[in-house]
Structure formats: C-alpha cells, structure tokens
Design a protein around this motif. Structure first.
Motif, PDB file in Angstrom:
ATOM      1  N   LEU A  23       4.488 -23.687-112.297  1.00 14.83           N
ATOM      2  CA  LEU A  23       3.209 -23.305-111.707  1.00 14.83           C
ATOM      3  C   LEU A  23       3.418 -22.713-110.321  1.00 14.83           C
ATOM      4  O   LEU A  23       2.827 -21.678-109.973  1.00 14.83           O
ATOM      5  CB  LEU A  23       2.291 -24.534-111.624  1.00 14.83           C
ATOM      6  N   LEU A  24       4.283 -23.347-109.534  1.00 13.73           N
ATOM      7  CA  LEU A  24       4.555 -22.852-108.184  1.00 13.73           C
ATOM      8  C   LEU A  24       5.166 -21.455-108.233  1.00 13.73           C
ATOM      9  O   LEU A  24       4.816 -20.585-107.427  1.00 13.73           O
ATOM     10  CB  LEU A  24       5.502 -23.825-107.472  1.00 13.73           C
ATOM     11  N   GLU A  25       6.042 -21.229-109.190  1.00 13.24           N
ATOM     12  CA  GLU A  25       6.670 -19.915-109.324  1.00 13.24           C
ATOM     13  C   GLU A  25       5.635 -18.831-109.644  1.00 13.24           C
ATOM     14  O   GLU A  25       5.653 -17.742-109.051  1.00 13.24           O
ATOM     15  CB  GLU A  25       7.724 -19.967-110.429  1.00 13.24           C
ATOM     16  N   VAL A  26       4.718 -19.136-110.569  1.00 12.72           N
ATOM     17  CA  VAL A  26       3.692 -18.157-110.940  1.00 12.72           C
ATOM     18  C   VAL A  26       2.735 -17.927-109.773  1.00 12.72           C
ATOM     19  O   VAL A  26       2.338 -16.779-109.495  1.00 12.72           O
ATOM     20  CB  VAL A  26       2.931 -18.641-112.192  1.00 12.72           C
ATOM     21  N   LEU A  27       2.338 -18.987-109.072  1.00  8.28           N
ATOM     22  CA  LEU A  27       1.428 -18.840-107.935  1.00  8.28           C
ATOM     23  C   LEU A  27       2.067 -17.987-106.839  1.00  8.28           C
ATOM     24  O   LEU A  27       1.373 -17.186-106.194  1.00  8.28           O
ATOM     25  CB  LEU A  27       1.062 -20.218-107.383  1.00  8.28           C
ATOM     26  N   ARG A  28       3.366 -18.153-106.648  1.00 11.57           N
ATOM     27  CA  ARG A  28       4.047 -17.333-105.646  1.00 11.57           C
ATOM     28  C   ARG A  28       3.964 -15.856-106.003  1.00 11.57           C
ATOM     29  O   ARG A  28       3.667 -15.001-105.158  1.00 11.57           O
ATOM     30  CB  ARG A  28       5.504 -17.774-105.524  1.00 11.57           C
ATOM     31  N   ARG A  29       4.228 -15.532-107.274  1.00 18.76           N
ATOM     32  CA  ARG A  29       4.163 -14.127-107.691  1.00 18.76           C
ATOM     33  C   ARG A  29       2.757 -13.575-107.535  1.00 18.76           C
ATOM     34  O   ARG A  29       2.563 -12.421-107.132  1.00 18.76           O
ATOM     35  CB  ARG A  29       4.641 -13.992-109.135  1.00 18.76           C
ATOM     36  N   LEU A  30       1.770 -14.407-107.877  1.00 17.45           N
ATOM     37  CA  LEU A  30       0.381 -13.967-107.744  1.00 17.45           C
ATOM     38  C   LEU A  30       0.031 -13.749-106.276  1.00 17.45           C
ATOM     39  O   LEU A  30      -0.650 -12.770-105.923  1.00 17.45           O
ATOM     40  CB  LEU A  30      -0.544 -15.010-108.367  1.00 17.45           C
ATOM     41  N   GLY A  31       0.512 -14.636-105.412  1.00 20.14           N
ATOM     42  CA  GLY A  31       0.267 -14.472-103.981  1.00 20.14           C
ATOM     43  C   GLY A  31       0.909 -13.215-103.440  1.00 20.14           C
ATOM     44  O   GLY A  31       0.332 -12.508-102.599  1.00 20.14           O
ATOM     45  N   GLU A  32       2.117 -12.915-103.915  1.00 22.43           N
ATOM     46  CA  GLU A  32       2.780 -11.684-103.472  1.00 22.43           C
ATOM     47  C   GLU A  32       1.995 -10.452-103.911  1.00 22.43           C
ATOM     48  O   GLU A  32       1.901  -9.461-103.168  1.00 22.43           O
ATOM     49  CB  GLU A  32       4.200 -11.646-104.025  1.00 22.43           C
ATOM     50  N   ALA A  33       1.428 -10.510-105.133  1.00 25.46           N
ATOM     51  CA  ALA A  33       0.607  -9.387-105.597  1.00 25.46           C
ATOM     52  C   ALA A  33      -0.608  -9.197-104.698  1.00 25.46           C
ATOM     53  O   ALA A  33      -0.970  -8.068-104.325  1.00 25.46           O
ATOM     54  CB  ALA A  33       0.171  -9.629-107.044  1.00 25.46           C
ATOM     55  N   HIS A  34      -1.238 -10.318-104.308  1.00 27.91           N
ATOM     56  CA  HIS A  34      -2.414 -10.240-103.435  1.00 27.91           C
ATOM     57  C   HIS A  34      -2.056  -9.626-102.085  1.00 27.91           C
ATOM     58  O   HIS A  34      -2.718  -8.694-101.604  1.00 27.91           O
ATOM     59  CB  HIS A  34      -3.001 -11.642-103.232  1.00 27.91           C
ATOM     60  N   HIS A  35      -0.992 -10.158-101.461  1.00 32.24           N
ATOM     61  CA  HIS A  35      -0.665  -9.701-100.109  1.00 32.24           C
ATOM     62  C   HIS A  35      -0.109  -8.275-100.107  1.00 32.24           C
ATOM     63  O   HIS A  35      -0.264  -7.558 -99.104  1.00 32.24           O
ATOM     64  CB  HIS A  35       0.321 -10.677 -99.460  1.00 32.24           C
ATOM     65  N   SER A  36       0.505  -7.849-101.203  1.00 35.59           N
ATOM     66  CA  SER A  36       0.937  -6.453-101.260  1.00 35.59           C
ATOM     67  C   SER A  36      -0.269  -5.529-101.359  1.00 35.59           C
ATOM     68  O   SER A  36      -0.270  -4.425-100.774  1.00 35.59           O
ATOM     69  CB  SER A  36       1.877  -6.242-102.451  1.00 35.59           C
ATOM     70  N   LEU A  37      -1.322  -5.972-102.069  1.00 35.02           N
ATOM     71  CA  LEU A  37      -2.550  -5.177-102.131  1.00 35.02           C
ATOM     72  C   LEU A  37      -3.223  -5.094-100.763  1.00 35.02           C
ATOM     73  O   LEU A  37      -3.735  -4.050-100.361  1.00 35.02           O
ATOM     74  CB  LEU A  37      -3.524  -5.788-103.153  1.00 35.02           C
ATOM     75  N   VAL A  38      -3.202  -6.232-100.043  1.00 41.52           N
ATOM     76  CA  VAL A  38      -3.798  -6.238 -98.701  1.00 41.52           C
ATOM     77  C   VAL A  38      -3.024  -5.310 -97.758  1.00 41.52           C
ATOM     78  O   VAL A  38      -3.620  -4.567 -96.979  1.00 41.52           O
ATOM     79  CB  VAL A  38      -3.818  -7.663 -98.145  1.00 41.52           C
ATOM     80  N   ARG A  39      -1.715  -5.326 -97.882  1.00 42.32           N
ATOM     81  CA  ARG A  39      -0.901  -4.543 -96.946  1.00 42.32           C
ATOM     82  C   ARG A  39      -0.846  -3.072 -97.303  1.00 42.32           C
ATOM     83  O   ARG A  39      -0.972  -2.198 -96.442  1.00 42.32           O
ATOM     84  CB  ARG A  39       0.518  -5.113 -96.911  1.00 42.32           C
ATOM     85  N   TYR A  40      -0.660  -2.782 -98.597  1.00 44.85           N
ATOM     86  CA  TYR A  40      -0.412  -1.401 -99.002  1.00 44.85           C
ATOM     87  C   TYR A  40      -1.623  -0.747 -99.683  1.00 44.85           C
ATOM     88  O   TYR A  40      -1.611   0.454 -99.916  1.00 44.85           O
ATOM     89  CB  TYR A  40       0.784  -1.322 -99.948  1.00 44.85           C
ATOM     90  N   GLY A  41      -2.594  -1.569-100.055  1.00 42.69           N
ATOM     91  CA  GLY A  41      -3.755  -1.015-100.735  1.00 42.69           C
ATOM     92  C   GLY A  41      -3.526  -0.941-102.240  1.00 42.69           C
ATOM     93  O   GLY A  41      -2.400  -1.067-102.722  1.00 42.69           O
ATOM     94  N   PRO A  42      -4.601  -0.741-103.025  1.00 44.18           N
ATOM     95  CA  PRO A  42      -4.468  -0.664-104.478  1.00 44.18           C
ATOM     96  C   PRO A  42      -3.708   0.596-104.895  1.00 44.18           C
ATOM     97  O   PRO A  42      -3.662   1.590-104.159  1.00 44.18           O
ATOM     98  CB  PRO A  42      -5.912  -0.611-104.964  1.00 44.18           C
ATOM     99  N   PRO A  43      -3.074   0.570-106.075  1.00 44.61           N
ATOM    100  CA  PRO A  43      -2.360   1.770-106.551  1.00 44.61           C
ATOM    101  C   PRO A  43      -3.315   2.952-106.664  1.00 44.61           C
ATOM    102  O   PRO A  43      -4.499   2.804-106.958  1.00 44.61           O
ATOM    103  CB  PRO A  43      -1.846   1.346-107.933  1.00 44.61           C
ATOM    104  N   ASP A  44      -2.779   4.140-106.402  1.00 42.44           N
ATOM    105  CA  ASP A  44      -3.577   5.367-106.496  1.00 42.44           C
ATOM    106  C   ASP A  44      -3.550   5.865-107.930  1.00 42.44           C
ATOM    107  O   ASP A  44      -2.528   6.354-108.430  1.00 42.44           O
ATOM    108  CB  ASP A  44      -2.982   6.428-105.557  1.00 42.44           C
TER     109      ASP A  44
END
Length: 226
Positions: A204-225
């Motif tokens: 569960l911790l491993e999956v939550l980490r990946r999900l968190g990385e997806a969130h913060h990458s969207l915050v930093r770089y924005g959604p895909p074009d």
C-alpha cells in the motif's frame, strides 16, 4: 501459552473450512508439526479450537501473502511455542523471528559493503535508531540495498545521506505507527499483524508513493498537453 477455548470444538473438516484451506493442507501442517495436534476424541477423530484456527490462518497468511517457505515456517512456529521468548525484535523475540522469515536469507556483503554500512549508520542516526540494530538481519538487507544505490555513482549519479533522509524519516514514521498499533497481543496475533504491516501495508505504501509522485509532478509540470 495456549489460551482456553471459548467456542465449540471443531472437526478437522470444519477447521479447514473456517480457515478456507484444503483438508490436505491441514493434515500436512499437522504432520510437519506446524499445527498442534487436536484433542483426541477417539482413535480416528480429534477436536480443534480457536487456537488451532488462529495458527492455521497465520500459516496461510505467511505462505500466501508473505511467501515464506515451509522451512522458515518451522522457525516461526518454534518461536511461537517457546515460552521463554519475548514479543520484541530482540534476539529471542517473536517479532524478530517473523521479520527475519519475511526478509529471507541475509545477503552477503558486496564490494561496496563498507561504504554502504557507513551510509546506513548515517541514516539510522538521522532518526535516532538504536545502534543494536546493526546486528539485525534487516541491517544487512539495508546495506545490500544501499550498495545498489551507491553503484549508481558509476552512472554519474552521486548519492548523499541528505538525498535519502526523506525515506528514513518516512519509514520511521510508519514503523512508529505500526508498533504503537500492536498493543498487548499474544504472539500469534503479533505475527499476524507483522505480516499485514510489512507485506500488505508495505505494498500500500509503495502504491501511495507512486500516486503522490503523480500528483506532485502534475502540480510542478502541469497536465500533459493533449
């Protein structure tokens, strides 16, 4: 110590159905001494109780979730039945036996073992972990992982303890929560919670980490074009 049964006795077939395992598996565990013998009612029938059911469910969890080989199951059962063993991660502890069984064989030191051991010491000091942990199998496992991390330097990726600090801080926070949640459980319940905590919640911790990385990458770089 075996608790006094508080429910009606179970036949072998009822025990197997309650634990959702084949009768043949129950017989195998009985033959191997992994499951205590039942109370004989006749030459062909024995009664079982909730202590047998708890042990059987634990064995199933260790095999199916923890992927623990039968050989290491014997070590765990020995720790469960040793009334002189404590419940901790000490050398005689039930939790220590369970953790070692889940971790598998201790990896041998590699060419970067000395540097990895020093790095492990820096990380442990960051969160104030006891120096006695150096004798634990988990320390050897950490050293082996850190050897792999240090090998990245050959690819031009230098590693410092500050880069790894968030991981040990997060691990300490989760571990503190896990141990606090154990309470005053009997050894079988402790091992059950250990398997759930290390294996199931570990995933569960491993999956939550990946999900968190997806969130913060969207915050930093924005959604895909698109």
């Amino acid at each position: 110590m075996v608790s006094t049964p508080t429910t009606a006795p179970l036949t072998l077939g009822e025990l197997a159905r309650a634990a959702e395992v084949p009768v043949g598996t129950v017989k195998y565990y009985l033959r191997e001494g992994l499951l205590p013998e039942g109370r004989l009612r006749s030459t062909t029938r024995a009664d079982y109780d909730e202590t047998h059911l708890a042990r059987l469910r634990l064995l199933r969890l260790l095999r199916e979730v923890g992927d623990v080989p039968v050989g290491r199951l014997r070590d765990l059962v020995a720790a469960l039945e040793d009334e002189g063993a404590d419940r901790t991660h000490g050398s005689l502890g039930v939790l220590a036996a369970g953790s070692s069984a889940l971790a598998g064989p201790v990896p041998a030191p590699g060419p970067l073992a000395e540097r990895a051991d020093a790095l492990a010491g820096e990380l442990a000091a960051e969160v104030g972990w006891d120096d006695q942990l150096r004798a634990a199998p988990e320390w050897a496992a950490l050293r082996a992982v850190l050897e792999t991390v240090l090998a990245w330097e050959r690819l031009g990726l230098p590693v410092a303890s500050t880069d790894l600090r968030p991981y040990v801080v997060a691990a300490d926070l989760v571990a503190r929560h896990d141990v606090a949640a154990l309470g005053d459980l009997d050894p079988t319940d402790l091992l059950t919670q250990l398997v759930v905590g290390q294996v199931v919640y570990g995933r569960l911790l491993e999956v939550l980490r990946r999900l968190g990385e997806a969130h913060h990458s969207l915050v930093r770089y924005g959604p895909p074009d698109h």
